[in-house]
Write a protein that holds these residues in place. Structure first.
Motif, PDB file in Angstrom:
ATOM      1  N   UNK A 308     -68.650 -20.830  34.520  1.00 17.56           N
ATOM      2  CA  UNK A 308     -67.840 -21.977  34.928  1.00 17.56           C
ATOM      3  C   UNK A 308     -66.535 -22.006  34.142  1.00 17.56           C
ATOM      4  N   UNK A 309     -65.507 -22.565  34.771  1.00 15.20           N
ATOM      5  CA  UNK A 309     -64.183 -22.582  34.159  1.00 15.20           C
ATOM      6  C   UNK A 309     -64.122 -23.485  32.932  1.00 15.20           C
ATOM      7  N   UNK A 314     -69.866 -27.955  34.299  1.00 16.55           N
ATOM      8  CA  UNK A 314     -71.206 -27.485  33.947  1.00 16.55           C
ATOM      9  C   UNK A 314     -72.296 -28.292  34.647  1.00 16.55           C
ATOM     10  N   UNK A 315     -73.308 -27.621  35.174  1.00 16.73           N
ATOM     11  CA  UNK A 315     -74.514 -28.328  35.611  1.00 16.73           C
ATOM     12  C   UNK A 315     -75.369 -28.668  34.392  1.00 16.73           C
ATOM     13  N   UNK A 380     -68.704 -10.771  38.182  1.00 21.50           N
ATOM     14  CA  UNK A 380     -67.745 -11.193  39.206  1.00 21.50           C
ATOM     15  C   UNK A 380     -68.338 -12.148  40.235  1.00 21.50           C
ATOM     16  N   UNK A 381     -69.592 -12.553  40.054  1.00 19.98           N
ATOM     17  CA  UNK A 381     -70.200 -13.515  40.981  1.00 19.98           C
ATOM     18  C   UNK A 381     -69.773 -14.931  40.618  1.00 19.98           C
ATOM     19  N   UNK A 382     -69.737 -15.794  41.625  1.00 26.77           N
ATOM     20  CA  UNK A 382     -69.306 -17.173  41.405  1.00 26.77           C
ATOM     21  C   UNK A 382     -70.439 -18.138  41.715  1.00 26.77           C
ATOM     22  N   UNK A 383     -70.456 -19.291  41.039  1.00 23.24           N
ATOM     23  CA  UNK A 383     -71.444 -20.313  41.393  1.00 23.24           C
ATOM     24  C   UNK A 383     -71.262 -20.758  42.836  1.00 23.24           C
ATOM     25  N   UNK A 384     -72.316 -21.223  43.421  1.00 16.73           N
ATOM     26  CA  UNK A 384     -72.291 -21.637  44.819  1.00 16.73           C
ATOM     27  C   UNK A 384     -71.214 -22.683  45.078  1.00 16.73           C
TER      28      UNK A 384
END
Length: 585
Positions: A308-309, A314-315, A380-384
């Motif tokens: 996360x940025x 954040x969750x 390189x994957x991103x959160x949903x």
């Protein structure tokens, strides 16, 4: 709140012993190394389970602990395996040690109960409690006169480890009974005499924990002191170096504060050890390649720094309950090393993770090494939430995923909470949350009829939106989907309707979207999703999550920002729980 649960099951004694003997034979043929050591420790843990089950079987109906020749022989076999483990560990996995084949053979000749009840060692399964750590701690007592007392369940096998490392005779194991915060020992006269023979000895009390009260440790120390053993002759072997929990008695708390406690945690054992062979990165070198940087721990919600940025996005994270996780960087990329359990539990999690990869639902899995599943970290994957994936495509993917689990991860004999237990949990957590609330009620005959229709699978049990990633090429991958159905909670393996209810809640699905999930699951599995069961499980799911997030928030008084995130999610579940209960009236 009712959240936690213990995994336990019945096993055929002869089948378990036969399996252990076959694996002991195979172990004798293996070449020295980390894989053989991994198998040796797994065998030790399960032999400790056998000793625990036999000792519990020998208890009287009123809970009196008794000596059992069969349990003692199983414990002697575990102690022999512990001695071989110590030899393997101390030599950097180069030496085999002597395996106690004769002790297993004698046990096979004995009159044994048809079945035993086995309880999962939580530390070995969830909290990276390695028997080698107790071995290292107990070496300090070598040369002293030591009497080892193991507290069942997990303390049976661990007491064998402490006895082996300390050069002590066969341990005694006990199971304190009574209220969880006020445990007491009830011993047969023979066991009492045996335990107190030689009060001048040093008494080593072995278990995991302590937890909220430490009363299991305290009950054994109370017994010794009440029978003339000087407090300074008692040494505790806990799994952590912390203090007793808030429910401890004054007597136990005062004793604990001044008592000798010997502990070695995982980081001392496998990250900061003197022998390079003991280093976690070395265990997985053949899977990942040589590490080019120190391992980075991302447990306790630390993984969010990479996904996360900023903290605002954040969750919530159940920091105290998360399993150990590390990132390893090598020339082949970045790898996630996640503790998934020693022995059987870790192997099971690895099998599910590998199956998820092969089906296209999970990241690449490289292997399993002594408690850790090794999988590729997707930089390189991103959160949903950040991926912008179209909702119809997302719903279709969730549908396929749950259909696949229902068809390929069946677990009809695996432990999981009964519907009666889930209803009890729901009403308890609702009362704790709201004070007064409508109760979830179902006639006993109707509940029994529903229970008969439950078909257990290895449910995911963790379908929150932040548990998914989207790769640059648009693939949606489920993270952390291999072991939550065997977590340290009461849910366990459930009917796929539990995950259908969970997905509908977590993604706020419309009735039409929920029906599409049901249709996909039924088409993949060939079994109907029971609508009555689904209606019952919806408030149960909400009540469990409400309790889980409430307890997680309560445990983080020193981290107010995380408390806010957890409390926000608790409110999300609690509001929907109340609405669901009102509809059920």
């Amino acid at each position: 709140m009712l959240v936690y649960g213990d995994l336990s099951w019945d096993e055929d004694t002869r089948e378990k012993l036969g399996d252990l003997r076959q694996r002991l034979y195979a172990l004798g043929l293996e070449e020295p190394g980390i894989l053989r050591h991994q198998h040796l420790v797994a065998l030790l843990i399960e032999t400790g389970e056998l000793a625990q089950g036999l000792a519990d079987h020998a208890m009287s109906d009123d809970g009196e602990d008794r000596r059992s020749e069969a349990a003692d022989l199983a414990l002697a076999a575990a102690q022999g395996l512990a001695e071989a483990m110590r030899c393997s560990w101390d030599s950097g996995f180069a030496h085999r040690g002597v395996l106690p084949a004769a002790r297993f053979s004698r046990l096979a000749e004995m009159d044994l109960p048809a079945s035993i009840h086995v309880k999962l060692g939580e530390g070995h399964a969830f909290y990276a409690l390695y028997p080698e750590a107790y071995c290292l701690s107990a070496a300090e007592l070598r040369g002293e006169r030591v009497r080892v007392i193991g507290i069942r369940s997990i303390g049976a096998g661990l007491s064998a480890v402490v006895a082996a490392a300390a050069g002590a005779p066969l341990p005694v194991t006990v199971r304190p009974g009574g209220h969880p915060f006020q445990r007491e020992l009830t011993l047969s006269p023979e066991l009492r005499r045996s335990l107190l023979a030689g009060p001048e000895a040093c008494f080593a009390i072995v278990d995991e924990g302590p937890g909220l009260s430490g009363s299991s440790f305290g009950s054994v120390a109370d017994f010794l002191e009440d029978h003339g053993v000087a407090p300074e002759r008692t040494v505790f072997f806990p799994s952590h170096s912390g203090e007793l929990g808030p429910q401890a008695s004054d007597r136990h708390r005062e004793r604990w504060s001044r008592a000798k406690r010997l502990t070695t945690d995982f980081r001392q054992l496998c990250l900061n050890g003197a022998d390079p062979a003991h280093d976690l990165a070395g265990w997985v070198r053949d899977l990942t390649g040589e590490a080019v940087a120190p391992l980075e721990e991302i447990s306790g919600g630390g993984w969010r720094h990479h996904s996360y940025a900023g903290e605002a996005a954040w969750p919530p994270a159940h920091a105290h309950q998360e399993r150990l996780k590390f990132l390893l960087r090598s020339a082949s990329g970045t790898w996630l090393l996640k503790f998934s359990g020693l022995g059987r539990e870790g192997e099971r999690a690895f099998d599910v993770a590998r199956a998820m990869q092969e089906a296209g639902f999970g990241p690449e899995v490289a292997g399993f090494r002594h408690g850790f599943v090794v999988s590729r970290w997707l930089d390189d994957a991103r959160p949903l939430a950040d991926a912008g994936i179209a909702r119809p495509a997302l719903i279709r993917h969730i549908n396929r995923y749950l259909g696949w689990r229902a068809r390929h991860l069946t677990a009809p004999s695996s432990p999981g909470a009964s519907l009666e237990a889930l209803v009890e949990m729901t009403n308890h957590n609702a009362a704790e949350t709201f004070g007064t609330a409508p109760r979830l009620q179902l006639p006993a005959d109707d509940l029994a009829a529903l229970e008969a229709r439950v078909f257990r699978v290895q449910t995911d049990n963790r379908l929150q939106p932040w548990e998914w990633l989207v790769t640059p090429d648009g693939r949606v991958l489920k993270t952390d989907g291999s072991d939550h159905c065997r977590a340290h909670d009461l849910v366990g393996c459930q009917d796929i309707a539990w995950d259908v209810a969970g997905a509908a809640i977590e993604f706020d699905m419309s009735e039409a979207e929920t029906e599409s999930v049901i249709a996909q699951v039924e088409g993949a599995d060939g079994r109907p999703v029971d609508r009555d069961l689904l209606r019952l499980l919806r408030p149960c799911y909400l009540a469990f999550q409400t309790g889980s997030y409430a307890m997680a928030a309560g445990a983080l008084s020193g981290w107010p920002e995380e408390q806010v995130r957890l409390e926000r999610r608790r409110v999300f579940y609690a509001g929907r729980l109340l609405a669901s209960l009102n509809r059920s009236v």
